[in-house]
Design an enzyme around this catalytic site. Sequence first.
Site, mmCIF file in Angstrom:
data_model
loop_
_atom_site.group_PDB
_atom_site.id
_atom_site.type_symbol
_atom_site.label_atom_id
_atom_site.label_comp_id
_atom_site.label_asym_id
_atom_site.label_seq_id
_atom_site.Cartn_x
_atom_site.Cartn_y
_atom_site.Cartn_z
ATOM 1 N NE ARG A 1 -6.232 -1.295 -1.689
ATOM 2 C CZ ARG A 1 -5.236 -1.854 -1.012
ATOM 3 N NH1 ARG A 1 -5.311 -3.122 -0.651
ATOM 4 N NH2 ARG A 1 -4.181 -1.151 -0.686
ATOM 5 C CE LYS B 1 -6.665 0.126 1.768
ATOM 6 N NZ LYS B 1 -5.749 1.254 1.557
ATOM 7 C CB SER C 1 -7.027 2.950 4.673
ATOM 8 O OG SER C 1 -7.019 2.835 3.269
ATOM 9 C CE LYS D 1 -3.375 7.214 -1.586
ATOM 10 N NZ LYS D 1 -3.381 6.714 -0.202
ATOM 11 C CG HIS E 1 -10.670 0.792 1.008
ATOM 12 N ND1 HIS E 1 -9.681 1.741 1.088
ATOM 13 C CD2 HIS E 1 -11.843 1.456 1.219
ATOM 14 C CE1 HIS E 1 -10.214 2.924 1.340
ATOM 15 N NE2 HIS E 1 -11.527 2.768 1.424
ATOM 16 C CG ASP F 1 -2.121 0.823 1.120
ATOM 17 O OD1 ASP F 1 -2.126 1.761 0.296
ATOM 18 O OD2 ASP F 1 -3.104 0.567 1.835
ATOM 19 C CG ASP F 2 -0.407 4.824 0.187
ATOM 20 O OD1 ASP F 2 -1.146 4.530 -0.773
ATOM 21 O OD2 ASP F 2 -0.791 5.529 1.142
ATOM 22 C CB CYS G 1 -7.233 2.626 -1.402
ATOM 23 S SG CYS G 1 -5.903 3.411 -0.480
ATOM 24 C CG HIS H 1 -2.330 3.737 3.932
ATOM 25 N ND1 HIS H 1 -2.746 4.577 4.937
ATOM 26 C CD2 HIS H 1 -3.129 3.994 2.872
ATOM 27 C CE1 HIS H 1 -3.765 5.306 4.497
ATOM 28 N NE2 HIS H 1 -4.017 4.978 3.240
ATOM 29 C CG ASP I 1 -2.258 0.605 -3.100
ATOM 30 O OD1 ASP I 1 -1.125 1.111 -2.950
ATOM 31 O OD2 ASP I 1 -3.255 0.977 -2.442
ATOM 32 C CG ASN I 2 -1.971 4.066 -4.457
ATOM 33 O OD1 ASN I 2 -3.064 3.605 -4.112
ATOM 34 N ND2 ASN I 2 -1.124 4.587 -3.578
#
Length: 535
Positions: free
Chosen positions: A81, A130, A155, A325, A132, A37-38, A77, A244, A294-295
């Site tokens: 996904r 996660k 998140s 992001k 989401h 994540d991130d 997010c 994240h 994811d980004n």
Amino acid sequence: MGTPSPRAVLVLAVVLVGLWAPRVVHGQPNFIVILADDVGWGDLGANWAETKETPHLDQLAAEGTRFVDFHSAASTCSPSRASLLTGRLGVRNGVTHNFAITSVGGLPLNETTLAEVLQEAGYITGAIGKWHLGHHGRHHPNFRGFDYYFGIPYSHDMGCTDTPSYNLPPCPPCPRRSAAARVARKDCYTEVALPLFENVTIVQQPVNLSSLATRYVEEAARFIRRASDSGRPFFLYLALAHMHVPLWDPLPPPTSGRGIYGSSLSEMDALVGRIKQAADSLGKGNTLVWFAGDNGPWAQKCELAGRLGPFVGAWQRQRGGSSAKQTTWEGGHRVPALVYWPGHIPAQRTSHALLSTLDIFPTLVALAGAALPPNRRFDGLDVSPVLFGWSDEGHKVLLHPNSGAAGKDGEIESLRLAQYKAFYITGGAMACDGSTGPAEHHQPPLVFNLDRDIQEQEPLDVASREYQAVLPMISRAYAQALEDIAADNVSVADYSKDPAVVPCCSTQHVACRCHGAHAATLQLHMERRTTRLCL
């Protein structure tokens, strides 16, 4: 030799069937998809020499294939996904922006997930981490193709904890007294604690963040072991909390020159190392591991954000705002990616093929010997020839949707055609200094040649021969993409909100507190509340 007797033929047939049947099952590989994540493209040491905190990921890269032109399907997010699990962009699957803790809906139920396809193909499926993509009703993972789920519904900054750890701005811990004593803070969730689910039951609220990574690894190893013992192939989707915010101090704290972020990155790296170890020892030599982000990094978090590497989006930075992001600049969607499958995926290989998280769905479906869902179009490709080293050709055209920085959510703002990147709308997300870049429409589009200008600093001169030569191809590709989407069977997500759907194991306690000494006495309440709120 003479003619064999009918009995001999029958015995031979039975033997052949007996030999063939296990091979069919064994021919279906296990899949582990790890989504960070991130995470920044430059957070991987194999990508960026300055990064020293990822020895296990670097080893994964050395033993597998590293993809350096790999992109998330969106740069925030929920849309990212949703696209990974459907192989379709948000303009098709309906998920164009993030879901809230009060969201009634989620990934539309008429969309088929990767887990559902693999489940039908005989796989045991598990999701850890996660989600989401909706937690209320049948949007919960257990109703979207996953036999087992352990994790948080969104998140981990979307609920208070007793150990809020490191965030910018810092958030207070969960309240322990009445509403009158609560302190509201911008960008902080102070009313409801972050829940941890096992299947449809809340097992802890608030989550203990300092032990969350360890619990994820333990549950992942347990899932792999159970699946391996069953003799069936498995699919594990492991969506990490790292990187994240809020970040927490790992225990024991590793040493890193990058402070808290570096320590957390080291913890994530060690986690991936343990998953690889479990796959190697329990996956029976037939497990594909696919690691991706994811980004890009969340730049407004300053020193708590990751490294972009060379993808700094210089044109946007000169005009204000972040190019990471939420944006369609390379730093927003170009992410680290590694694929490992001993004996199948070439080791020590770097691929420059243009690939995306959209490709995970059709590729794994093909490797499992299953069929894509009918009556819909896919943005992802079966890139197994690229994985196996037979080809280095990925997408001819790759679309990038707005993820919150500028324009309409989910709208296709830029596209990639070979080495060219065209922008029809630009904009910057909030940067560390608090600036944002205003939305700007470009007609004709801004075009960058990434082979010469990876920093996206200087667009081509519209009067140049190069621009005039590539513009018709870009315009045609953009028009064809929009026509294809308009003609598709598209879904619409329900983004309506209702406070009653917030996961809460006990309304009798401030912030829905139910763990530790209260866990046993609240178990029945938890099940009843879970049934009302989550099912």
